[in-house]
Motif scaffolding. Structure first.
Motif, PDB file in Angstrom:
ATOM      1  N   LEU A  91      51.165  48.091  34.148  1.00  0.00           N
ATOM      2  CA  LEU A  91      49.929  48.233  33.100  1.00  0.00           C
ATOM      3  C   LEU A  91      48.953  47.116  33.310  1.00  0.00           C
ATOM      4  O   LEU A  91      47.206  47.590  32.784  1.00  0.00           O
ATOM      5  CB  LEU A  91      50.948  48.118  31.380  1.00  0.00           C
ATOM      6  N   LYS A  92      49.536  45.686  33.305  1.00  0.00           N
ATOM      7  CA  LYS A  92      48.063  44.658  33.375  1.00  0.00           C
ATOM      8  C   LYS A  92      47.217  44.786  34.349  1.00  0.00           C
ATOM      9  O   LYS A  92      46.333  44.302  34.066  1.00  0.00           O
ATOM     10  CB  LYS A  92      49.315  43.409  33.443  1.00  0.00           C
ATOM     11  N   LEU A  93      47.823  45.241  35.837  1.00  0.00           N
ATOM     12  CA  LEU A  93      47.505  45.126  37.009  1.00  0.00           C
ATOM     13  C   LEU A  93      46.448  46.801  36.929  1.00  0.00           C
ATOM     14  O   LEU A  93      45.296  46.001  38.000  1.00  0.00           O
ATOM     15  CB  LEU A  93      48.389  45.794  38.357  1.00  0.00           C
ATOM     16  N   SER A  94      46.666  47.571  35.991  1.00  0.00           N
ATOM     17  CA  SER A  94      45.846  48.826  36.212  1.00  0.00           C
ATOM     18  C   SER A  94      45.394  48.386  34.968  1.00  0.00           C
ATOM     19  O   SER A  94      43.507  48.786  35.304  1.00  0.00           O
ATOM     20  CB  SER A  94      46.299  49.999  35.004  1.00  0.00           C
ATOM     21  N   ARG A  95      44.799  47.731  33.926  1.00  0.00           N
ATOM     22  CA  ARG A  95      43.837  46.837  32.869  1.00  0.00           C
ATOM     23  C   ARG A  95      42.811  45.920  33.746  1.00  0.00           C
ATOM     24  O   ARG A  95      41.823  46.462  33.355  1.00  0.00           O
ATOM     25  CB  ARG A  95      44.338  46.774  31.867  1.00  0.00           C
ATOM     26  N   LEU A  96      43.873  45.399  35.150  1.00  0.00           N
ATOM     27  CA  LEU A  96      42.463  44.047  35.137  1.00  0.00           C
ATOM     28  C   LEU A  96      41.937  44.905  36.218  1.00  0.00           C
ATOM     29  O   LEU A  96      41.096  44.891  36.660  1.00  0.00           O
ATOM     30  CB  LEU A  96      43.502  43.952  36.506  1.00  0.00           C
ATOM     31  N   GLY A  97      41.710  46.259  36.790  1.00  0.00           N
ATOM     32  CA  GLY A  97      41.831  47.143  37.378  1.00  0.00           C
ATOM     33  C   GLY A  97      40.558  48.351  36.547  1.00  0.00           C
ATOM     34  O   GLY A  97      39.296  49.114  37.823  1.00  0.00           O
ATOM     35  N   ARG A  98      40.087  47.737  35.898  1.00  0.00           N
ATOM     36  CA  ARG A  98      39.506  48.752  34.287  1.00  0.00           C
ATOM     37  C   ARG A  98      38.635  47.687  34.042  1.00  0.00           C
ATOM     38  O   ARG A  98      37.130  48.908  33.444  1.00  0.00           O
ATOM     39  CB  ARG A  98      39.840  50.090  33.722  1.00  0.00           C
ATOM     40  N   GLN A  99      38.652  46.850  33.578  1.00  0.00           N
ATOM     41  CA  GLN A  99      38.038  46.270  32.921  1.00  0.00           C
ATOM     42  C   GLN A  99      36.584  46.083  33.321  1.00  0.00           C
ATOM     43  O   GLN A  99      35.852  45.343  34.596  1.00  0.00           O
ATOM     44  CB  GLN A  99      38.940  44.730  32.274  1.00  0.00           C
ATOM     45  N   ARG A 104      33.872  35.075  33.951  1.00  0.00           N
ATOM     46  CA  ARG A 104      34.861  33.641  33.334  1.00  0.00           C
ATOM     47  C   ARG A 104      36.456  34.178  33.932  1.00  0.00           C
ATOM     48  O   ARG A 104      37.136  32.999  34.221  1.00  0.00           O
ATOM     49  CB  ARG A 104      34.137  33.105  32.659  1.00  0.00           C
ATOM     50  N   THR A 105      36.719  34.722  32.302  1.00  0.00           N
ATOM     51  CA  THR A 105      38.032  35.374  32.653  1.00  0.00           C
ATOM     52  C   THR A 105      38.588  35.922  33.746  1.00  0.00           C
ATOM     53  O   THR A 105      39.837  35.175  33.672  1.00  0.00           O
ATOM     54  CB  THR A 105      38.339  36.365  31.204  1.00  0.00           C
ATOM     55  N   CYS A 106      38.833  36.449  34.808  1.00  0.00           N
ATOM     56  CA  CYS A 106      38.872  36.669  35.470  1.00  0.00           C
ATOM     57  C   CYS A 106      39.514  35.533  36.688  1.00  0.00           C
ATOM     58  O   CYS A 106      40.306  35.303  36.864  1.00  0.00           O
ATOM     59  CB  CYS A 106      37.821  37.697  35.983  1.00  0.00           C
ATOM     60  N   ILE A 107      37.873  35.099  36.731  1.00  0.00           N
ATOM     61  CA  ILE A 107      38.587  33.485  37.617  1.00  0.00           C
ATOM     62  C   ILE A 107      39.179  32.828  37.270  1.00  0.00           C
ATOM     63  O   ILE A 107      39.692  31.598  37.701  1.00  0.00           O
ATOM     64  CB  ILE A 107      36.786  32.932  37.803  1.00  0.00           C
ATOM     65  N   GLU A 108      39.312  32.576  35.469  1.00  0.00           N
ATOM     66  CA  GLU A 108      40.612  31.767  34.974  1.00  0.00           C
ATOM     67  C   GLU A 108      41.782  31.992  35.610  1.00  0.00           C
ATOM     68  O   GLU A 108      42.329  31.012  35.865  1.00  0.00           O
ATOM     69  CB  GLU A 108      40.024  30.725  33.876  1.00  0.00           C
ATOM     70  N   GLN A 109      41.545  33.031  35.517  1.00  0.00           N
ATOM     71  CA  GLN A 109      42.859  33.884  35.741  1.00  0.00           C
ATOM     72  C   GLN A 109      43.869  33.444  36.911  1.00  0.00           C
ATOM     73  O   GLN A 109      44.601  32.863  37.618  1.00  0.00           O
ATOM     74  CB  GLN A 109      43.368  35.514  35.068  1.00  0.00           C
ATOM     75  N   MET A 110      41.981  33.712  38.060  1.00  0.00           N
ATOM     76  CA  MET A 110      42.811  33.793  38.926  1.00  0.00           C
ATOM     77  C   MET A 110      43.407  32.152  40.114  1.00  0.00           C
ATOM     78  O   MET A 110      43.934  32.149  41.016  1.00  0.00           O
ATOM     79  CB  MET A 110      41.274  34.147  40.499  1.00  0.00           C
ATOM     80  N   MET A 111      42.223  31.302  39.184  1.00  0.00           N
ATOM     81  CA  MET A 111      42.314  29.747  39.923  1.00  0.00           C
ATOM     82  C   MET A 111      44.375  29.257  39.413  1.00  0.00           C
ATOM     83  O   MET A 111      44.647  28.737  39.785  1.00  0.00           O
ATOM     84  CB  MET A 111      41.124  28.973  39.515  1.00  0.00           C
TER      85      MET A 111
END
Length: 329
Positions: free
Chosen positions: A157-165, A208-215
């Motif tokens: 579900l998290k991966l799915s949400r990440l693809g839709r946000q 920003r949120t995505c980049i913080e999670q990525m790093m």
């Protein structure tokens, strides 16, 4: 008189010739104007045709890019479906098996209960073991399998949400992001006696949120997989090149075996020794984030030496371009 007549004839003929030459010159001038106009039209047509060909070439390149991305996405969907079905099926099989074992233990208890008055020592012992050992053990395994399934489903579900946000693009100071992540990992870095070096990092246009999670995911892995007994070294740097921003994260950790490299970005797959808690989804999240920003990520590693992750992102992109990349990711 004859000379005068001859002279007049000559002048008359000359006048006719001049008139004819003037007419020819005028005709040539008119034809030249027509040719110039037609040439201009032809040049404009050639120009429009050239522009059209260029547009078609750009469209064809985009189509090829989208076709390649679609093929890659289809392959990933097939692999993802296989992995999810396999990993979700395993706890279900466990649930089924332990349910059978629980039913068998209950039958043992029932038989002992039915014969309670005249139960033998062996029957009482079996009933006691069923109540105090077999049934609680089966229930614990059932609970463990259900918890495992819950974690797997939550990861999907998290991966799915990440693809839709929706991505909110802004200029981001990567050095600030990296130093913030390293500050949060300060205790773990100290435990591993590691040194993290932050070199020059360019700004990026991203969410920003995505980049913080990525790093956060990459640097957490870099710290967790450092080699025990060897001072850890982690280096983060980047540069601008050819309209892109390149960021690298390099460590001297345990490294990844070449046979395990296909597992690095695969969901629910983990490379090497399984001594760090997790579901094997961290780098799958990272890859999804990078692709949603129209970028690429690659991993280079040598077992026993260390690993380098290199991320390439577009230097500049509009909100519309970000949305387009997000749809194709």
């Amino acid at each position: 008189m004859s000379n005068i007549a001859s002279q007049e004839t000559t002048n008359s003929e000359a006048a006719v010739y001049q008139s004819q030459i003037a007419s020819l010159n005028e005709l040539l001038r008119v034809q030249e104007q027509i040719i110039v106009r037609q040439t201009g039209k032809l040049e404009r047509m050639v120009g429009r045709l050239h522009n059209r060909v260029s547009q078609l070439k750009i469209a064809e390149e985009k189509l090829q890019k989208y076709a390649a991305e679609l093929e890659q996405a289809n392959n990933e969907v097939k692999e993802f479906a296989y992995i999810v079905s396999h990993d979700l099926r395993a706890p279900l099989i466990n649930l089924k098996g332990f349910t059978v074992e629980l039913r068998s233990s209950l039958n043992t208890v029932k038989e002992a209960w039915d014969a309670a008055a005249g139960a033998s020592d062996s029957q009482r012992q079996q009933a006691g073991e069923a109540l105090t050992k077999d049934i609680p053990e089966a229930m614990e395994f059932i609970n463990s399998s259900a918890t495992r399934m819950d974690r797997l489903i939550e990861a999907v579900l998290k991966l799915s949400r990440l693809g839709r946000q929706e991505l909110v693009l802004e200029k981001i100071d990567m050095e600030e992001i990296v130093r913030g992540v390293l500050k949060n990992l300060g205790h773990q870095i100290e435990q591993h006696q590691a040194v993290a070096t932050v070199k020059s990092l360019p700004e990026v246009v991203a969410d920003r949120t995505c980049i913080e999670q990525m790093m956060g995911n990459i640097l957490t892995n870099a710290v967790n997989y450092l080699e025990p007994g060897r001072p850890g070294l982690i280096e983060i740097g980047g540069e601008r090149q050819d309209g892109n921003v390149t960021i690298y994260i390099r460590d001297n950790g345990r490294g990844i075996d070449s046979r395990d490299m296909p597992k690095v970005f695969a969901p629910f797959r983990r490379a090497g020794k399984q001594d760090v808690p997790g579901e094997g989804m961290g780098m799958a999240y990272v890859q999804k984030i990078v692709r949603r920003h129209g970028g690429q990520i690659r991993c280079e590693s040598v077992l026993g030496t260390g690993t380098t992750f290199t991320i390439t992102l577009p230097e500049v992109q509009t909100q519309e371009q970000g949305a387009e990349h997000a749809k194709s990711a």
